[in-house]
Design a protein around this motif. Structure first.
Motif, mmCIF file in Angstrom:
data_model
loop_
_atom_site.group_PDB
_atom_site.id
_atom_site.type_symbol
_atom_site.label_atom_id
_atom_site.label_comp_id
_atom_site.label_asym_id
_atom_site.label_seq_id
_atom_site.Cartn_x
_atom_site.Cartn_y
_atom_site.Cartn_z
ATOM 1 N N PRO A 306 40.440 35.350 24.162
ATOM 2 C CA PRO A 306 39.075 33.705 25.501
ATOM 3 C C PRO A 306 39.327 34.855 26.308
ATOM 4 N N VAL A 307 37.793 34.627 26.921
ATOM 5 C CA VAL A 307 37.190 35.366 28.017
ATOM 6 C C VAL A 307 37.247 34.889 29.051
ATOM 7 N N VAL A 308 38.129 35.220 29.747
ATOM 8 C CA VAL A 308 38.269 35.033 31.067
ATOM 9 C C VAL A 308 37.326 35.492 32.202
ATOM 10 N N PRO A 309 36.645 35.813 33.178
ATOM 11 C CA PRO A 309 36.148 36.274 34.108
ATOM 12 C C PRO A 309 36.997 37.113 35.253
ATOM 13 N N GLY A 310 37.072 39.371 34.977
ATOM 14 C CA GLY A 310 37.693 39.011 36.121
ATOM 15 C C GLY A 310 39.197 39.422 34.930
ATOM 16 N N VAL A 311 39.752 39.171 33.986
ATOM 17 C CA VAL A 311 41.093 39.732 33.698
ATOM 18 C C VAL A 311 41.461 39.239 31.942
ATOM 19 N N SER A 312 42.244 40.893 32.379
ATOM 20 C CA SER A 312 41.778 41.309 30.606
ATOM 21 C C SER A 312 43.673 40.755 30.111
ATOM 22 N N ALA A 313 44.054 41.117 29.277
ATOM 23 C CA ALA A 313 45.329 40.315 28.722
ATOM 24 C C ALA A 313 45.612 40.750 27.308
ATOM 25 N N THR A 334 50.868 40.171 29.722
ATOM 26 C CA THR A 334 50.953 41.382 30.878
ATOM 27 C C THR A 334 48.707 41.098 31.040
ATOM 28 N N ASP A 335 49.037 40.578 31.545
ATOM 29 C CA ASP A 335 46.878 39.909 32.445
ATOM 30 C C ASP A 335 46.976 41.010 33.720
ATOM 31 N N ARG A 336 46.118 42.140 33.337
ATOM 32 C CA ARG A 336 45.339 42.988 34.045
ATOM 33 C C ARG A 336 43.860 42.084 35.173
ATOM 34 N N VAL A 337 44.282 42.145 36.402
ATOM 35 C CA VAL A 337 43.004 41.154 37.107
ATOM 36 C C VAL A 337 41.814 43.371 37.744
ATOM 37 N N THR A 338 40.699 42.793 36.349
ATOM 38 C CA THR A 338 40.190 43.893 36.896
ATOM 39 C C THR A 338 38.951 43.422 37.746
ATOM 40 N N ASP A 339 38.924 42.319 38.359
ATOM 41 C CA ASP A 339 37.485 42.424 39.643
ATOM 42 C C ASP A 339 38.031 40.734 39.725
ATOM 43 N N CYS A 340 38.572 41.022 41.440
ATOM 44 C CA CYS A 340 39.506 40.200 41.600
ATOM 45 C C CYS A 340 37.433 39.043 41.976
ATOM 46 N N SER A 341 37.090 39.672 42.554
ATOM 47 C CA SER A 341 36.018 38.940 42.941
ATOM 48 C C SER A 341 35.062 37.544 41.693
ATOM 49 N N GLN A 342 35.141 37.695 41.023
ATOM 50 C CA GLN A 342 34.939 37.388 39.904
ATOM 51 C C GLN A 342 35.771 35.701 39.321
ATOM 52 N N PHE A 343 37.504 36.733 39.613
ATOM 53 C CA PHE A 343 38.198 35.959 38.770
ATOM 54 C C PHE A 343 38.424 34.925 39.915
ATOM 55 N N LEU A 404 52.522 33.983 40.348
ATOM 56 C CA LEU A 404 51.736 34.241 39.452
ATOM 57 C C LEU A 404 51.235 34.149 40.923
ATOM 58 N N LEU A 405 50.977 33.057 42.223
ATOM 59 C CA LEU A 405 49.831 32.916 42.978
ATOM 60 C C LEU A 405 50.838 34.051 44.401
ATOM 61 N N ALA A 406 52.447 34.478 44.692
ATOM 62 C CA ALA A 406 52.382 35.671 45.050
ATOM 63 C C ALA A 406 52.278 37.120 44.659
ATOM 64 N N GLN A 407 51.883 37.382 43.366
ATOM 65 C CA GLN A 407 51.531 38.217 43.276
ATOM 66 C C GLN A 407 49.776 38.627 42.764
ATOM 67 N N LEU A 408 49.163 37.873 42.204
ATOM 68 C CA LEU A 408 47.666 37.199 42.728
ATOM 69 C C LEU A 408 47.780 37.749 43.981
ATOM 70 N N ALA A 409 48.090 36.851 44.976
ATOM 71 C CA ALA A 409 47.486 37.823 46.692
ATOM 72 C C ALA A 409 47.780 39.289 46.366
ATOM 73 N N ALA A 410 49.304 39.510 46.775
ATOM 74 C CA ALA A 410 49.311 41.105 46.898
ATOM 75 C C ALA A 410 48.077 41.445 45.724
ATOM 76 N N ILE A 411 47.834 41.372 44.651
ATOM 77 C CA ILE A 411 46.879 42.247 43.720
ATOM 78 C C ILE A 411 45.368 42.480 44.652
ATOM 79 N N CYS A 412 44.937 41.116 44.766
ATOM 80 C CA CYS A 412 43.617 40.695 45.765
ATOM 81 C C CYS A 412 44.484 39.765 46.964
ATOM 82 N N PRO A 413 44.450 40.802 48.243
ATOM 83 C CA PRO A 413 43.917 39.754 49.053
ATOM 84 C C PRO A 413 43.151 38.878 49.404
#
Length: 415
Positions: A306-313, A334-343, A404-413
């Motif tokens: 499935p396609v989720v903008p800004g994320v590859s898994a 493993t989810d990799r955030v490739t684009d914080c703006s798109q996500f 999950l929210l804490a990890q996302l905040a660290a990746i995309c401030p």
């Protein structure tokens, strides 16, 4: 000197040769054959008998008249019998039952219930699956008929209920629907039903009782699905069977496979904290999924995740398929955030940060399908299978959502 005198008649009218016979008329020939077979063999003999023995003459005349009367009666009887045969054939044609099957097969639909989102499903395919079994028929006969029963004989299928008495007028088409139990775990279950047997009779009319019940067997088109496997629609039965709310098929295998996709597995998730911490330089969120299923299913990598903008898994699922056994199956994702703006934009139109767990879950590249090859359809994404029953990755576990929210905040401030 002797004079020779020739007769003028002999010169002008010489002796004729053998007479030329013309074929007698067919009626005359028949009369002659009849006369030769009766005591009236010749007019001369009759005349002589009449002159010598009047009593015998009367007997001969009566015998001839009797012969003629018998021949005439036989002809009249033949005409009457022929006319009776025509009337009998016409009556049999009018009484003949001409019930034609529409669509070439049956329509199978999962029965409705208040459980599992409106579908009456067991916990696993080891429990018989209830489904509606429908056929459409048209009365092409001249008289209305009553259909009083519907039966089918398929290994692994039980008839639970048959349609009530259905009256079908000439030219009308009706749907006949019963309830069946499909044993998906039966090893001899066939893919398609071969036909049905109907109990029918001519309907009662004014001053005339209903006819005697009889059986009529309708054969289905072999190996011909009623429904399009891609759409679940049925053109042949459209408007007749009706919309029962679920996909319609004529395959017991497809029915079992569709039911399996609607049996949600039990999924729990645990955040993985080992390894490097998430950051803009290491934009990775990791967690482990534990999958339990009461049905015999396997987990497979999805060829098109499935396609989720800004994320590859990606997952550590090994091999083309992995059995979900009695102890369940553990898979690391493993989810990799490739684009914080798109996500971030993706989350904003879905409810914000509260949907972060569900959005990451949507990208999980794992599918579920039946362990039995007979029932395999398109692999169902794990995320869509668990979504109706569980809230994304957090079935009652708030700690995971916070992690999950804490990890996302660290990746995309700026998220």
């Amino acid at each position: 000197m002797t004079d020779l005198i020739e007769s003028e008649d002999e010169l002008l009218d010489p002796q004729a040769g053998p007479p030329v016979l013309t074929p007698p008329h067919r009626v005359a020939a028949a009369w002659h054959r009849l006369r030769d077979r009766t005591p009236l063999r010749s007019v001369r003999s009759v005349r002589s008998v009449r002159e010598t023995d009047p009593d015998r003459h009367r007997h001969l005349v009566l015998a001839g008249l009797l012969t003629v009367a018998v021949a005439a009666g036989a002809g009249a009887t033949g005409v009457a019998v022929h006319r009776g045969d025509l009337h009998g054939a016409q009556a049999r044609t009018q009484d003949r039952t001409l019930l034609h099957l529409l669509g070439g097969s049956a329509a199978l639909t999962l029965s409705e219930s208040g459980d599992y989102g409106g579908v009456d499903l067991p916990g696993s395919l080891q429990t018989p699956l209830q489904a509606h079994f429908s056929i459409a028929v048209r009365n092409d006969g001249a008289k209305p008929v009553d259909v009083t029963n519907l039966q089918l004989s398929v290994p692994g299928v039980d008839v639970l209920a048959t349609p009530g008495r259905m009256n079908i007028a000439p030219g009308d088409a009706e749907s006949l629907t019963g309830l069946v139990a499909v044993h998906c775990d039966a090893p001899n279950l066939r893919e398609y039903p071969t036909g049905v047997t109907l109990s029918i009779r001519t309907a009662a009319a004014k001053g005339k009782p209903a006819g005697s019940p009889t059986t009529l067997t309708l054969a289905f088109d072999p190996g011909h699905p009623t429904a399009d496997p891609g759409t679940g629609t049925d053109d042949a039965l459209s408007g007749i069977v009706g919309d029962l709310g679920f996909a319609t098929t004529s395959s017991f295998y497809r029915l079992c496979g569709d039911a399996l996709t609607l049996m949600p597995p039990q999924v729990s998730a645990t955040a993985l904290t080992d390894g490097p911490s998430p950051s803009p330089q290491n934009p990775v969120v990791r967690y482990s999924l534990h999958i339990d299923s009461d049905a015999a299913q396997v987990a497979v990598p999805l060829p098109k995740p499935p396609v989720v903008p800004g994320v590859s898994a990606q997952s550590d699922l090994s091999g083309p398929e992995q059995m979900i056994g009695v102890e369940g199956l553990d898979v690391d994702v493993t989810d990799r955030v490739t684009d914080c703006s798109q996500f971030g934009d993706y989350l904003s139109i879905r409810g914000g940060a509260q949907q972060a767990g569900a959005s990451l879950n949507a990208a999980t590249p794992i599918g579920l399908e039946s362990a039995d090859p007979r029932f395999r359809t398109t692999a169902t994404p794990l995320s869509s299978a668990v979504q109706p029953q569980f809230d994304g990755l957090t079935p009652g576990t708030a700690d995971l959502q916070l992690a999950l929210l804490a990890q996302l905040a660290a990746i995309c401030p700026d998220l």
